[in-house]
Scaffold this active site. Structure first.
Site, mmCIF file in Angstrom:
data_model
loop_
_atom_site.group_PDB
_atom_site.id
_atom_site.type_symbol
_atom_site.label_atom_id
_atom_site.label_comp_id
_atom_site.label_asym_id
_atom_site.label_seq_id
_atom_site.Cartn_x
_atom_site.Cartn_y
_atom_site.Cartn_z
ATOM 1 N N HIS A 124 -5.747 -2.222 4.663
ATOM 2 C CA HIS A 124 -5.929 -1.091 3.759
ATOM 3 C C HIS A 124 -5.032 -1.273 2.547
ATOM 4 O O HIS A 124 -4.023 -1.962 2.604
ATOM 5 C CB HIS A 124 -5.661 0.262 4.448
ATOM 6 C CG HIS A 124 -4.313 0.379 5.088
ATOM 7 N ND1 HIS A 124 -4.037 -0.116 6.328
ATOM 8 C CD2 HIS A 124 -3.168 0.962 4.665
ATOM 9 C CE1 HIS A 124 -2.778 0.138 6.642
ATOM 10 N NE2 HIS A 124 -2.224 0.790 5.650
ATOM 11 N N HIS A 162 0.842 -1.197 0.000
ATOM 12 C CA HIS A 162 0.000 0.000 0.000
ATOM 13 C C HIS A 162 0.877 1.247 0.000
ATOM 14 O O HIS A 162 2.096 1.168 0.147
ATOM 15 C CB HIS A 162 -0.931 0.022 1.220
ATOM 16 C CG HIS A 162 -0.226 0.173 2.539
ATOM 17 N ND1 HIS A 162 0.153 -0.909 3.312
ATOM 18 C CD2 HIS A 162 0.187 1.275 3.233
ATOM 19 C CE1 HIS A 162 0.749 -0.481 4.410
ATOM 20 N NE2 HIS A 162 0.784 0.851 4.388
ATOM 21 N N GLU A 178 8.279 1.459 4.245
ATOM 22 C CA GLU A 178 7.819 0.684 5.396
ATOM 23 C C GLU A 178 7.888 -0.791 5.044
ATOM 24 O O GLU A 178 7.576 -1.186 3.928
ATOM 25 C CB GLU A 178 6.379 1.032 5.772
ATOM 26 C CG GLU A 178 5.857 0.219 6.977
ATOM 27 C CD GLU A 178 4.347 0.282 7.169
ATOM 28 O OE1 GLU A 178 3.888 0.059 8.296
ATOM 29 O OE2 GLU A 178 3.628 0.525 6.170
ATOM 30 N N HIS A 193 4.774 7.242 2.282
ATOM 31 C CA HIS A 193 5.571 6.025 2.163
ATOM 32 C C HIS A 193 4.914 5.000 1.253
ATOM 33 O O HIS A 193 3.709 5.021 1.020
ATOM 34 C CB HIS A 193 5.852 5.389 3.527
ATOM 35 C CG HIS A 193 4.666 4.752 4.206
ATOM 36 N ND1 HIS A 193 3.928 5.384 5.175
ATOM 37 C CD2 HIS A 193 4.089 3.518 4.057
ATOM 38 C CE1 HIS A 193 2.965 4.570 5.603
ATOM 39 N NE2 HIS A 193 3.040 3.431 4.932
ATOM 40 N N TYR A 217 9.792 1.899 9.879
ATOM 41 C CA TYR A 217 9.877 2.907 8.824
ATOM 42 C C TYR A 217 11.327 3.366 8.679
ATOM 43 O O TYR A 217 12.030 3.576 9.672
ATOM 44 C CB TYR A 217 9.019 4.125 9.154
ATOM 45 C CG TYR A 217 7.533 3.872 9.119
ATOM 46 C CD1 TYR A 217 6.805 3.977 7.939
ATOM 47 C CD2 TYR A 217 6.846 3.542 10.283
ATOM 48 C CE1 TYR A 217 5.441 3.756 7.913
ATOM 49 C CE2 TYR A 217 5.479 3.319 10.270
ATOM 50 C CZ TYR A 217 4.782 3.431 9.086
ATOM 51 O OH TYR A 217 3.438 3.199 9.061
ATOM 52 N N HIS A 240 1.449 -0.947 15.171
ATOM 53 C CA HIS A 240 0.398 0.038 14.949
ATOM 54 C C HIS A 240 -0.797 -0.253 15.857
ATOM 55 O O HIS A 240 -1.097 -1.421 16.151
ATOM 56 C CB HIS A 240 -0.106 -0.014 13.504
ATOM 57 C CG HIS A 240 0.845 0.524 12.491
ATOM 58 N ND1 HIS A 240 1.446 1.752 12.612
ATOM 59 C CD2 HIS A 240 1.285 -0.002 11.312
ATOM 60 C CE1 HIS A 240 2.217 1.964 11.554
ATOM 61 N NE2 HIS A 240 2.138 0.920 10.758
#
Length: 308
Positions: free
Chosen positions: A200, A153, A266, A215, A256, A247
């Protein structure tokens, strides 16, 4: 409602020095270099990806993202969505087949946050790298670096987050999976959207400037692999942003760091899943630190301010 968009297909990233960038994405992240075209662009993919490429590097005078592409089910879906994008009011451009080596016709469109996206139906399929389609082994033995399995993503920064969320939901059928909302003003500070069953596939954070790239993210198999990535970051003196940590949003384990041009990368593992009947998960804006970095419970300055 799903409308025939399957998954993120590729991202084109601007880099300042191609040789340095290839070391980062191929030798450190562990993507597979598959091609270089007549324009000097370098094509890479994660080893589990079926399509010919998922990352394109373009040497330029400033870093950032040129566009992010999504694969749709068929040329008929592509034609239908083209018209829906025009009717919605987007500036739409058809990119001919072959402009990216191995990729069919693409439909590129703008967005209220200033980012460019594209959809396409056809791309050469070269299969998983290093394993056979029949009776495949578990993994290739000669993977490099962090052994990224796939491009997963992007997180993008821009001003009109609500406008881009509406575009992606209304025209392309994305589902809002999680969001960050200011409980006093009701303003959405961040949105995380899925077009698959992943946590996501693209995400947005409200930012005063349009079209900013935060990112590109690449999936690893396990938390142990994330810790191994942290070791490699230290071994090769790669600039670290944050992590390894977890997270709150998506519950994935993450780290990161930066490529030599200043673009953030990431790698992560784990994370939630999204089905069409799932309710939207909402975080209060004053809990943003815990939402992003669950252990530290606060954001570092670079994560908020450094974008390309």
């Amino acid at each position: 409602m799903r409308k025939g968009v399957m998954r993120p297909g590729h991202v084109q990233i601007r880099v300042l020095d191609m040789d340095e960038a290839v070391v980062h994405y191929r030798d450190r992240l562990g993507l597979i270099e598959v091609n270089r075209d007549s324009l000097g662009r370098v094509y890479l993919k994660g080893w589990t990806e079926i399509d010919a490429f998922s990352v394109v590097l373009r040497e330029a005078d400033e870093p950032g993202m040129d566009f992010m592409g999504f694969k749709v089910l068929s040329p008929d879906v592509l034609a239908c969505l083209y018209q829906e994008l025009v009717d919605y009011g987007c500036q739409v451009e058809t990119i001919p087949a072959g402009e990216l080596d191995g990729c069919g016709e693409r439909v590129r469109f703008d967005s209220p946050t200033g980012h460019y996206f594209e959809i396409y139906a056809e791309k050469e399929q070269t299969g998983k790298w290093g394993v056979e389609e029949k009776n495949p082994d578990a993994w290739p033995e000669d993977l490099k670096g962090m052994r990224a399995t796939r491009f997963d993503h992007c997180l993008l920064y821009g001003d009109d987050v609500d406008g881009t969320v509406d575009l992606l939901e209304t025209v392309l059928g994305f589902q809002l999976a999680e969001q960050v909302v200011d409980k006093e003003t009701g303003q959405r500070a961040a949105a995380f959207l899925s077009i698959s069953t992943k946590a996501h596939d693209v995400a947005f954070v409200r930012h005063p400037e349009k079209g900013k790239f935060h990112h590109a993210s690449f999936y690893l198999n396990s938390w142990e692999d994330v810790l191994r990535a942290a070791d490699l970051i230290s071994m090769h003196d790669i600039p670290l942003d944050m992590g390894p940590t977890r997270h709150g949003l998506t519950h994935g384990q993450t780290i990161y760091f930066f490529d030599p041009s200043g673009n953030r990368s990431e790698v992560f593992s784990g994370g939630d899943y999204t089905y069409p009947d799932h309710p939207v998960v909402t975080w209060d804006a004053d809990m943003l630190g815990k939402a992003i970095f669950y252990h530290a419970r606060e954001l570092n300055d670079t994560f908020l301010a450094v974008v390309t």
